[in-house]
Design a protein around this motif. Structure first.
Motif, PDB file in Angstrom:
ATOM      1  N   GLY A 134     -72.228   0.837 -35.064  1.00  0.00           N
ATOM      2  CA  GLY A 134     -72.374   2.259 -34.785  1.00  0.00           C
ATOM      3  C   GLY A 134     -71.872   2.632 -33.407  1.00  0.00           C
ATOM      4  N   TYR A 135     -72.414   3.695 -32.865  1.00  0.00           N
ATOM      5  CA  TYR A 135     -71.991   4.214 -31.558  1.00  0.00           C
ATOM      6  C   TYR A 135     -72.700   3.439 -30.446  1.00  0.00           C
ATOM      7  CZ  TYR A 135     -71.780   7.362 -27.534  1.00  0.00           C
ATOM      8  OH  TYR A 135     -71.611   7.894 -26.277  1.00  0.00           O
ATOM      9  N   ALA A 136     -71.962   3.042 -29.404  1.00  0.00           N
ATOM     10  CA  ALA A 136     -72.514   2.242 -28.298  1.00  0.00           C
ATOM     11  C   ALA A 136     -73.216   3.158 -27.303  1.00  0.00           C
ATOM     12  CB  ALA A 136     -71.399   1.452 -27.614  1.00  0.00           C
ATOM     13  N   ALA A 143     -68.745   2.810 -24.745  1.00  0.00           N
ATOM     14  CA  ALA A 143     -68.715   4.164 -25.288  1.00  0.00           C
ATOM     15  C   ALA A 143     -67.394   4.858 -24.949  1.00  0.00           C
ATOM     16  CB  ALA A 143     -69.893   4.974 -24.761  1.00  0.00           C
ATOM     17  N   TRP A 144     -66.911   4.660 -23.729  1.00  0.00           N
ATOM     18  CA  TRP A 144     -65.607   5.242 -23.352  1.00  0.00           C
ATOM     19  C   TRP A 144     -64.474   4.608 -24.163  1.00  0.00           C
ATOM     20  CZ3 TRP A 144     -64.117   9.421 -20.804  1.00  0.00           C
ATOM     21  CH2 TRP A 144     -65.013  10.051 -19.941  1.00  0.00           C
ATOM     22  N   LEU A 145     -64.552   3.304 -24.367  1.00  0.00           N
ATOM     23  CA  LEU A 145     -63.534   2.660 -25.193  1.00  0.00           C
ATOM     24  C   LEU A 145     -63.556   3.205 -26.611  1.00  0.00           C
ATOM     25  CD1 LEU A 145     -63.769  -1.092 -24.057  1.00  0.00           C
ATOM     26  CD2 LEU A 145     -61.951   0.548 -23.559  1.00  0.00           C
ATOM     27  N   PHE A 238     -70.547  11.143 -28.477  1.00  0.00           N
ATOM     28  CA  PHE A 238     -70.188  10.995 -27.057  1.00  0.00           C
ATOM     29  C   PHE A 238     -70.426  12.306 -26.322  1.00  0.00           C
ATOM     30  CE2 PHE A 238     -67.415  10.963 -23.393  1.00  0.00           C
ATOM     31  CZ  PHE A 238     -67.521   9.665 -22.908  1.00  0.00           C
ATOM     32  N   ALA A 239     -70.069  13.423 -26.969  1.00  0.00           N
ATOM     33  CA  ALA A 239     -70.249  14.730 -26.330  1.00  0.00           C
ATOM     34  C   ALA A 239     -71.721  15.040 -26.122  1.00  0.00           C
ATOM     35  CB  ALA A 239     -69.582  15.808 -27.188  1.00  0.00           C
ATOM     36  N   SER A 240     -72.556  14.673 -27.087  1.00  0.00           N
ATOM     37  CA  SER A 240     -73.986  14.943 -26.946  1.00  0.00           C
ATOM     38  C   SER A 240     -74.606  14.106 -25.828  1.00  0.00           C
ATOM     39  CB  SER A 240     -74.686  14.651 -28.273  1.00  0.00           C
ATOM     40  OG  SER A 240     -74.584  13.269 -28.599  1.00  0.00           O
TER      41      SER A 240
END
Length: 930
Positions: A134-136, A143-145, A238-240
């Protein structure tokens, strides 16, 4: 609610069915059907190097990708059917397809195609990690990667979906049509009739094939939807966490950088290169401007020359989409053309912006601009392109094989039998092939001008008495027969030794047998694995000792510190770069003496030693100095300045005929006229613009055009090693009005074309690397008796008519006969066959290699009969230039032929091949059992 639950259950069931049914069927076929039959041979081929690394990785990937995905699906995702579907369509299917594409379509990757493929692989990896983890959220760097990768995933999803859609739509129509024609029933029935025991495996193959075709139809929508959805989900998360501003900044930044790279990489360099060379440069300033763009031109011409290896198809030849939609749906041609053009835009990184004729055009322009063949100058790039395909190079050792390490020189022995001031020398070498194919070896080498080669033998044991002996044959006939035998299929041992210049020789031997394969070692197969070669020559003693062959160029052959080297049974100390030392020490120091031989033809050859005071420089003579201004001469500017400084110091530039005088001729490449300068004091070698290509015959023609009525005592052509491979075949050499001397700054060339060699010999000229040596030999010869044929290697060799009987000078006859050939060659009128046959008869009598006669080793009656026929032809002395250029087999263009059934062709092909292998293997096993 009940309806939603039913749909959910159906979706989960479908996801499980797609993932597990395809994977289990594939693994069952591969691990229980295919690998047990061909796995052993496959492993042997891998470890023996029979499968190139370029093909090994995608081949392994075809098996590894479904295997790994199946294990991960069972280990982590078996209770998550939707994630199984995402794993299948987002990772497994595209990776499997990419392996197939690399194996069957993609060759050498360009920067643009590397960017596309690399981005796709990175997105697949990012999608795979997102499926598992899932999302890091807790790892900012990761997360940036993910943000960067999933931003690009939006582009990849749309690109892949559109690309696959071009094929999926007609594939669906054809699949439905073919299913209801029930041709597949006939195929299944044929398999069952072939052997009923294959019913189970045949059904599995058919199931895998049909299932693969069906799943392929869902690839465009599934892959695009999954990637776009995954990218959107990661960007939202990422935006949240970090804000919309940083999300937009990161997304815009990575897409902008990617687009900049894409635009720069998709600009193909050949367009600018062809534009720069569209018109011949006619002024020095224009030529200087082009020389400043050399790297741009080189990159562009190389890209065009290798376009069939770097791109799937030229744009103008790509018609498969148009043909496919026209044949499947019968759409209007204008609409089909629109679809083809849209496809070309989408696939532009993989399509060549030009035509197929650009390959020949690039080869020609490269030679004209860089003064060397493109295969020779860019051989590493060409070899790399060949390795990216299943195409092998020719058996013949060409310029691509210069310095390649294919055949190891296992041992080398030099034996010298001294005869006072001359000696008989034997060179014996043993070769071992390091490849799985038969190979040819080639040496270009030089010997002292007075030396003469007397023998050549080839065998597969260390006993010369049991080897195949040589035959002296006209140079054209020998070359013709030898070249006809150098092939990879059914190779037969020949060897060829030719004289290709006053001091220059070419030795070729084929085939060096391949090394024992793994199977042969396992089965204890006995066959020859070495080639043994003997070469003998006679040579006059020099102050340093006995001269050994000096290497100019080698192909396929190499040596190491483990190579055993002996000289007169003692170890020879050489560097790893040297073939042989320049000299072996002479133990017999008897003073030089006069040698005289009378020949049955009524000629007498006398060799008289010369003292230092016998040599002189010319006085009161006039010379023509012809300067080569081709591009390669730019490396010899310092040597050229030194040469002209010496001419000035010796009085050749004072316009006084009381001592010596010289006129200067500047040759030029096409586009600018040559120039004559009578006062060489006005000439500055440092200001010449060395440009383009010039061959010796062109330079001499330009000299003859400007000479007019001016008489000369000698013609001095100042050049470098030149580009022998660019020489043109010509039967007739130019008739020179004075002795032609070739002065090669830096080093001698590997060979001359026969027209140039004829001009040198017929005029009584020669070759050297130093101008003072040339003038000294010219003047000394003129000061001696008119009967002197040559002044070389410390002796004056004279030829005279004599009625006396043949005299015995045991062992010295070959050396004298070589000078007799030299003298008679100056009396030849053109290519008079009777005179050439008379000279060749001398070579046959005394077993010599001469400019007209070569030594060839033959091993069977078929070769001997072919040589007999060639020797009877009128062109028996016509030898062709060995340009060393391989006729590269161009890869098939998959986009220029109609595709009537655009189903997943690569899967079908691979499965069909595997099925054929499997059926043959089963048939062999059944036959053995019965």
């Amino acid at each position: 609610m009940k309806k939603n639950t039913t749909l959910k259950t159906l979706l989960h069931t479908t996801s499980h069915a797609i993932f597990w049914l395809w994977n289990l069927t594939f693994l069952l076929v591969v691990y229980f059907g295919l690998l047990p039959q061909i796995g052993g041979d496959l492993v042997v081929a891998i470890f023996s190097g029979e499968i190139e690394t370029e093909f090994l990785l995608p081949l392994v990937g075809l098996i590894a990708v479904p295997t790994v995905c199946t294990l991960i699906g069972w280990w982590r995702l078996r209770r998550q059917p939707l994630e199984l579907m995402r794993l299948f369509y987002g990772v497994e299917a595209p990776l499997f397809a990419l392996c197939l594409v690399r194996l069957f379509l993609l060759r050498e990757l360009t920067p643009a195609s590397t960017l596309i493929v690399g981005t796709a692989v990175a997105c697949m990896l990012a999608f795979f990690l997102e499926v598992l983890h899932g999302y890091a959220q807790r790892n900012q760097k990761l997360a940036w990667l993910q943000l960067f990768a999933h931003s690009l995933m939006l582009l990849v999803g749309v690109f892949a979906g559109l690309l696959l859609l071009f094929y999926a739509v007609p594939a669906a129509a054809v699949l439905v049509r073919q299913f209801f024609t029930f041709y597949w029933v006939d195929e299944l029935w044929s398999i069952l009739q072939y052997d009923p025991s294959f019913a189970f495996w045949g059904a599995l193959w058919l199931l895998l094939y049909g299932f693969s075709c069906t799943l392929f139809l869902g690839m465009p929508s599934a892959l695009a939807a999954l990637y776009v959805q995954s990218g959107h989900r990661i960007l939202n998360k990422f935006a949240s966490q970090y804000g919309k501003k940083r999300t937009v900044q990161g997304t815009v930044a990575v897409i902008s950088v990617w687009m900049i790279l894409f635009i720069s990489f998709t600009t193909q360099p050949q367009v600018k290169a062809f534009k720069l060379l569209a018109q011949p440069a006619q002024t020095d300033s224009a030529r200087t401007a082009l020389l400043a763009q050399s790297e741009v031109i080189r990159t562009g011409l190389l890209n065009a020359y290798l376009s069939s290896y770097r791109y799937l198809s030229p744009i103008e030849d790509n018609n498969h989409i148009q043909t496919m939609y026209l044949s499947v749906f019968g759409l209007p041609e204008s609409l089909c053309q629109f679809l083809q053009e849209s496809y070309n835009q989408l696939m532009s990184p993989f399509l060549y912006n030009g035509s197929g004729s650009d390959i020949e055009k690039a080869e020609k322009l490269y030679a004209e601009f860089f003064d060397t063949p493109i295969q020779k100058a860019e051989r590493k790039a060409v070899q790399r392109a060949l390795q990216s395909t299943a195409i092998v190079d020719e058996a013949k050792a060409g310029v691509l094989n210069i310095n390649q390490k294919k055949v190891w020189l296992r041992s080398q022995q030099v034996s010298v039998t001294e005869q006072g001031d001359w000696a008989e020398v034997e060179l014996y070498e043993v070769y071992e092939n390091q490849t799985n194919d038969v190979e040819e070896i080639l040496y270009y080498f030089s010997l002292p001008e007075s030396a003469t080669i007397t023998g050549l033998w080839l065998g597969d044991t260390d006993k010369r008495s049991q080897s195949f002996p040589f035959k002296v044959s006209p140079r054209g006939a020998a070359q013709k027969v030898y070249n006809s035998q150098v092939r990879r299929s059914r190779p037969v041992d020949p060897a060829l030794l030719e004289q290709v210049g006053p001091r220059l020789y070419r030795l070729r031997a084929f085939p060096v047998p391949p090394k024992l394969s793994f199977r042969e070692q396992r089965d204890s197969t006995e066959r020859p694995t070495q080639m043994h070669l003997w070469l003998t020559y006679n040579v006059m003693r020099q102050a340093q000792g006995w001269a050994l062959p000096r290497l100019a160029e080698k192909r396929n052959i190499f040596w190491t510190k483990d190579t055993q080297r002996l000289g007169n049974k003692e170890a020879i100390a050489t560097s790893e770069d040297e073939w042989l030392p320049e000299f072996l020490r002479a133990t017999d120091q008897q003073p030089p003496k006069i040698h005289q031989v009378n020949f049955p033809q009524g000629y007498q050859i006398t060799a008289k030693p010369l003292a230092r005071e016998d040599y002189t420089l010319p006085q009161g003579k006039r010379f023509a100095v012809v300067v080569d201004s081709s591009r390669s001469m730019s490396a010899q500017v310092k040597a050229l300045i030194k040469t002209f400084n010496w001419l000035n110091q010796q009085g050749f530039a004072d316009n006084s005929f009381a001592n010596n005088d010289a006129d200067l001729y500047i040759t030029t490449a096409a586009g600018k006229p040559p120039q004559r300068i009578d006062d060489i004091r006005t000439f500055n070698p440092a200001k010449i613009t060395f440009y383009g290509t010039l061959q010796y015959q062109q330079m001499l023609q330009q000299f003859l055009q400007l000479q007019g009525d001016t008489p000369y005592d000698g013609i001095l052509l100042i050049t470098d090693q030149g580009s022998y491979e660019l020489s043109e075949d010509s039967k007739d050499g130019l008739e020179m009005p004075a002795p032609l001397w070739m002065v090669h700054l830096g080093a001698l060339p590997p060979a001359y074309d026969d027209a140039t060699l004829q001009a040198i010999q017929d005029s009584g000229g020669g070759v050297s690397t130093e101008l003072p040596e040339v003038l000294q030999r010219l003047a000394t010869k003129a000061a001696l008796a008119p009967s002197v044929v040559s002044v070389v290697d410390g002796y004056a060799w004279s030829m005279a008519k004599t009625p006396s009987e043949t005299t015995a000078n045991k062992g010295f006859e070959p050396l004298a006969a070589r000078q007799l050939v030299n003298g008679l060659s100056q009396q030849i009128q053109g290519n008079n066959l009777a005179q050439l046959d008379a000279i060749h008869a001398i070579a046959k009598t005394y077993n010599l290699v001469t400019p007209y006669s070569s030594m060839i080793v033959l091993v069977n009656d078929q070769q001997r009969e072919a040589l007999k026929q060639a020797e009877a032809e009128n062109d028996r002395f016509d030898r062709k230039v060995e340009d060393g250029q391989e006729q590269l087999n161009q890869p098939n263009n998959p986009f220029s032929t109609p595709v009537p059934e655009p189903i997943n062709g690569m899967v079908v092909s691979s499965l069909a091949i595997a099925l054929i292998l499997f059926l043959k293997r089963q048939q062999q096993l059944n036959q053995r059992a019965s």
